[in-house]
Design a protein around this motif. Structure first.
Motif, PDB file in Angstrom:
ATOM      1  N   ILE A   1       0.845  -1.194   0.000  1.00 21.43           N
ATOM      2  CA  ILE A   1       0.000   0.000   0.000  1.00 21.43           C
ATOM      3  C   ILE A   1       0.882   1.246   0.000  1.00 21.43           C
ATOM      4  O   ILE A   1       1.908   1.286   0.676  1.00 21.43           O
ATOM      5  N   ASP A   2       0.531   2.217  -0.816  1.00 17.49           N
ATOM      6  CA  ASP A   2       1.281   3.474  -0.909  1.00 17.49           C
ATOM      7  C   ASP A   2       0.325   4.651  -0.912  1.00 17.49           C
ATOM      8  O   ASP A   2      -0.751   4.585  -1.502  1.00 17.49           O
ATOM      9  N   THR A   3       0.748   5.736  -0.289  1.00 18.51           N
ATOM     10  CA  THR A   3      -0.056   6.952  -0.210  1.00 18.51           C
ATOM     11  C   THR A   3       0.653   8.103  -0.913  1.00 18.51           C
ATOM     12  O   THR A   3       1.856   8.296  -0.740  1.00 18.51           O
TER      13      THR A   3
ATOM     14  N   SER B   1      -4.486   6.702  -1.511  1.00 17.42           N
ATOM     15  CA  SER B   1      -3.828   5.460  -1.093  1.00 17.42           C
ATOM     16  C   SER B   1      -4.293   4.342  -2.000  1.00 17.42           C
ATOM     17  O   SER B   1      -5.495   4.143  -2.179  1.00 17.42           O
TER      18      SER B   1
ATOM     19  N   MET C   1       6.232   2.072   1.811  1.00 18.05           N
ATOM     20  CA  MET C   1       6.983   1.642   2.981  1.00 18.05           C
ATOM     21  C   MET C   1       8.491   1.624   2.704  1.00 18.05           C
ATOM     22  O   MET C   1       9.211   0.874   3.328  1.00 18.05           O
TER      23      MET C   1
ATOM     24  N   THR D   1      -3.389  -3.824   6.440  1.00 18.49           N
ATOM     25  CA  THR D   1      -2.352  -2.843   6.112  1.00 18.49           C
ATOM     26  C   THR D   1      -2.840  -1.476   6.576  1.00 18.49           C
ATOM     27  O   THR D   1      -4.043  -1.237   6.701  1.00 18.49           O
TER      28      THR D   1
ATOM     29  N   ALA E   1      -2.276   2.715   5.964  1.00 19.90           N
ATOM     30  CA  ALA E   1      -1.719   3.905   5.310  1.00 19.90           C
ATOM     31  C   ALA E   1      -2.046   5.083   6.213  1.00 19.90           C
ATOM     32  O   ALA E   1      -3.199   5.461   6.370  1.00 19.90           O
TER      33      ALA E   1
ATOM     34  N   GLY F   1       2.424  -1.196   5.304  1.00 22.66           N
ATOM     35  CA  GLY F   1       1.873   0.132   5.514  1.00 22.66           C
ATOM     36  C   GLY F   1       2.670   1.186   4.797  1.00 22.66           C
ATOM     37  O   GLY F   1       3.659   0.903   4.116  1.00 22.66           O
ATOM     38  N   ASP F   2       2.212   2.407   4.942  1.00 20.99           N
ATOM     39  CA  ASP F   2       2.919   3.555   4.401  1.00 20.99           C
ATOM     40  C   ASP F   2       2.624   4.707   5.346  1.00 20.99           C
ATOM     41  O   ASP F   2       1.478   4.911   5.742  1.00 20.99           O
TER      42      ASP F   2
ATOM     43  N   THR G   1       3.103   8.820   5.735  1.00 23.40           N
ATOM     44  CA  THR G   1       3.469  10.021   5.005  1.00 23.40           C
ATOM     45  C   THR G   1       3.088  11.239   5.826  1.00 23.40           C
ATOM     46  O   THR G   1       2.312  11.156   6.769  1.00 23.40           O
TER      47      THR G   1
ATOM     48  N   SER H   1      -6.061   5.149   6.498  1.00 24.03           N
ATOM     49  CA  SER H   1      -6.707   4.142   5.650  1.00 24.03           C
ATOM     50  C   SER H   1      -6.228   2.765   6.091  1.00 24.03           C
ATOM     51  O   SER H   1      -5.019   2.539   6.191  1.00 24.03           O
TER      52      SER H   1
END
Lengths: 323, 323
Positions: free
Chosen positions: A47-49, A132, B1, B88, B90, B122-123, B125, B132
């Motif tokens: 997962i990326d935001t 996301s 991540m 996961t 975010a 996860g991420d 930022t 999320s």
């Protein structure tokens, strides 16, 4: 995905754009999607935001943004050697702007179609623009490309060219410029920043061949550093071999190398190859990747300078979240 | 991540808190997590976003927020009859506040441990506070509880009590109050708003018995409406049977019914049961759910008023994103 208007938003702009896959038993429109993983495979997820003014400019073309939002996730699948299957989208929007939604969903759909990945769920909420995306792919467990498998004596490769996205970012921020770059060069660099190419095909072909892999999102030094940390090894790089685009080749070499080493967002792969596969890699992927160094038992990253002396590299990659 | 400090953030606060599951081949710390789905099952996934000042108050206890962030996703798994496996996260944060992270991660961990669900990626930022979470669970494909299976003659049930979270929200917004509610009542309602109970156990037991299910996040009318739309049927509700908490029973009945019908965030299940399973449901789940109506071939939702007349219900549930 249970709020009425968010549901209709997603339905209207996103549902029909995506590919339909046979392994999606139930897609958008229920409490959960139901997904079928093929036998003998494991699921790879990431997962990326992306946040406005942190990861992209407020005035970026929404189509490019949609494309990139999915590309960064696909790049993670590429780095595991996985085949894309499904994605979910959590979209936070300050307002309902139909033009923006249209462009964004078209950019997403363009890449989703190309890579045969289906949107299977999402959530749309009101708030500051935040995107996301979680991607899901398949890979046979024993072939997955982990960061931890590099061994002393392995060769270090990267795909494509490095530093283009970083240079484009500095150009846009007006923090850097170079008279050697013409309009086409700058346009090319910007395209590399806004629409990077996830290296899925080579990633999948490397599964079972490469000993370790990572995608370069934070700069070669930072990301190669993760492979070294996880594998408990060091690296020696030949800076003269860092692959540069035609545009960046026009810039003085030291500056271009700095971008190639330290700037992020290229979404190329960095991978290591054990001795028994050197020749296979060179034959099959000669035009897609470049040998840049070797794995050593030193701690950290060293490179050979103009006087053939071994120098420890300082500094790491670009960090979105300096603390 | 892949950003350095986000990685260390996640690692420090989240990695060690979660359960370790055997089906997680690779967890946090690579480009993707690698996950093993059991044979004869499909994967159920759902992603939900919570945004500050939209879905929660800025001064909410971070431990409650962490708990609720996971609870809303688990509630979607419950509504499919799925067994939780992985999630996961975010997380977009305006700043690194260690107290907040500690509380948030403890709230997450408390529920994750209880439900045996593992954080696998996860991420993190920088940006306006946005959470999320994607949940992943398993369910045998043929037993999954879809929204589309309700048939004329099925009975309509809900778990727990309705309207508590909605009343708590209006109390906190100071848009509503009631002299009959004492401090303990208000504390109870607030606890239902901030720490709802995902109905996972009954959800899994209903798989194969219930003909349709949904979780009540937007209000009974809105969410039952989704079942009716997807199933092509209508419903008749007996308002006198709407289950109320002890606290809401102190409020005048009309007001309590309005909360029960229209306010969201209860995260109870609404499900329909075909005739052949009535007695089994009544026997096994008598204390956990309430019969509130029947599925009909009318369009929409009707209820029987004080004069035994059939009245069409107006209005839908609470909408986070009015357009």
């Amino acid at each position: 995905m249970t709020v009425l208007s968010e549901f209709s938003l997603i339905q209207h702009y996103f549902e029909q754009l995506s590919t339909q896959r046979d392994d999606v038993l139930l897609g958008i429109g229920d409490d959960c999607a139901l997904l079928q993983c093929p036998a003998q495979h494991v699921i790879a997820v990431s997962i990326d935001t992306l946040v406005e003014n942190i990861h992209f400019f407020a005035d970026v073309d929404p189509e490019h943004l949609g494309y990139k939002s999915l590309a960064v996730g696909l790049s993670d699948l590429a780095a595991m050697g996985a085949q894309p299957a499904w994605f979910t989208l959590a979209l936070t929007l300050p307002e309902v702007n139909e033009n923006w939604l249209k462009g964004f969903s078209q950019g997403l759909a363009k890449l989703a179609k190309k890579q045969n990945i289906q949107l299977v769920g999402g959530d749309t909420t009101r708030g500051p623009l935040t995107i996301s995306i979680q991607v899901h792919g398949f890979v046979p467990a024993e072939k997955a490309l982990r960061r931890s498998g590099a061994q002393v004596g392995d060769m270090i490769y990267v795909t494509g060219t490095l530093g283009d996205a970083g240079a484009a970012l500095q150009l846009q921020l007006q923090k850097w410029n170079n008279v050697a770059l013409n309009v086409e060069d700058k346009s090319y660099l910007r395209q590399r920043l806004e629409q990077p190419t996830p290296r899925l095909e080579i990633g999948q072909e490397l599964a079972g061949l490469a000993s370790a892999a990572i995608d370069i999102s934070d700069g070669l030094l930072a990301d190669l550093g993760h492979i070294l940390d996880k594998s408990g090894v060091g690296a020696r790089l030949d800076l003269a071999k860092l692959p540069l685009s035609l545009a960046m080749s026009k810039v003085d070499r030291k500056t271009a190398e700095r971008f190639a080493l330290q700037s992020g967002d290229d979404y190329e792969l960095c991978f290591t190859v054990p001795p028994q596969y050197f020749s296979e890699i060179e034959q099959r992927f000669k035009d897609q990747c470049t040998l840049i160094g070797t794995i050593t038992d030193d701690q950290g990253i060293y490179f050979i300078d103009d006087n053939d002396a071994l120098i420890a590299l300082k500094g790491t990659g670009y960090d979105h979240f300096p603390v």
